[in-house]
Design a protein around this motif. Sequence first.
Motif: not given
Length: 383
Positions: A126, A191, A318
């Motif tokens: 990410r 995400w 998450e």
Amino acid sequence: MMNVAVIGTGSISSKHIEGYMSFPNRCQIVAVCDIYVDKAEKSIEDYHVNASAVADYKQLLNNPDIDLVSICTPPSTHAEIAIDFLKAGKHVLVEKPMAASLAECDAMIAAANESGRILSVIAQNRFRTPWMKLKQVLDENVAGKILHAQVDSFWWRGHSYYDLWWRGTWESEGGGCTLNHAVHHIDALQWMMGMPSEVQAVMSNVAHDNAEVEDISIALLRFPGGSVGQITSSVVHHGQQQQLVFQCEHAKVSAPWDLYASISQENGFPERNEKLEAEIQSFYDSLPDSQYEHHVGQIDDVLTALEHGRKVFIDGHEGRKTLELIVAIYKSAVTGQRVTLPLSETDPFYTKAGLMASVPHFYEKTASVERFEKNVITTTGHE
């Protein structure tokens, strides 16, 4: 100055150690732990850190000099170690996958909430510039609504890969390529796009008869707004070419970055929309690069959160969402049924015991080595 302990000295631990060493004015490694204490000593020697070596992580629980712990052990041990350190008042950064079950994820999140300590789950990609920029392209809707998502998590691992003692079993590894390799891209998908509402999947072991777990799976996804997606998780693909591709209303965008926009002719056939491509490319180019990438980026995020009292970018919730999608793929592949999300606490696949009672053993593990003398990770430049 944050004092750090690294638990587990397998190949991934080098990413953590090097990440912390990137910020010498903000943190220092004071302890390294491995059940093979000579491996901990070797890491300390190789990296020239002023740290103590221990064989049992529990020796570090009550050490007041430790603020933050990196957990780099096999997936089946993540929950127990993380919960113990959180309850002891330490902040925790744990490698992916977060845990072996959703029940364990929830126990880890509860321990973090009760202790008031940070729990962050590694999702280092990410922090990569192309992924961060792609996320913003999608969030700003410059290519229009997402219609179809394609995840190709293509890796290749030789037969001996599963000879390592903890790999290749449902008990210790928790799963095969879907859990331990495609987790990077599955995390990116949820995400960037959110969680699907339905999953239909198949899996098999086509090339590793020394492992119980799958070496390939294919999943079809339906999202709440009607969009669809597909995920291929594999350790049998030569070349290890990985990609995330989003077909949107007005253009295709992807990581590695690629862009193609179409516009309709009068008869419905396409022609290239170079004007829109230029606009999207200009937006993409205007976005800033990540200051730090990969594990270094995530370690910077955790240190910054601790220094300024803010939330981490990737917390336990998450990490749990990514595991929930993986568990849904396993459930569908095992049962042959379409699985709806979210999964409830009463679902048999919510616990590790429930999953273990249902998953197939494609083969039985035929070899078990304690360690590889040469343990170099080879990745790819194509993702």
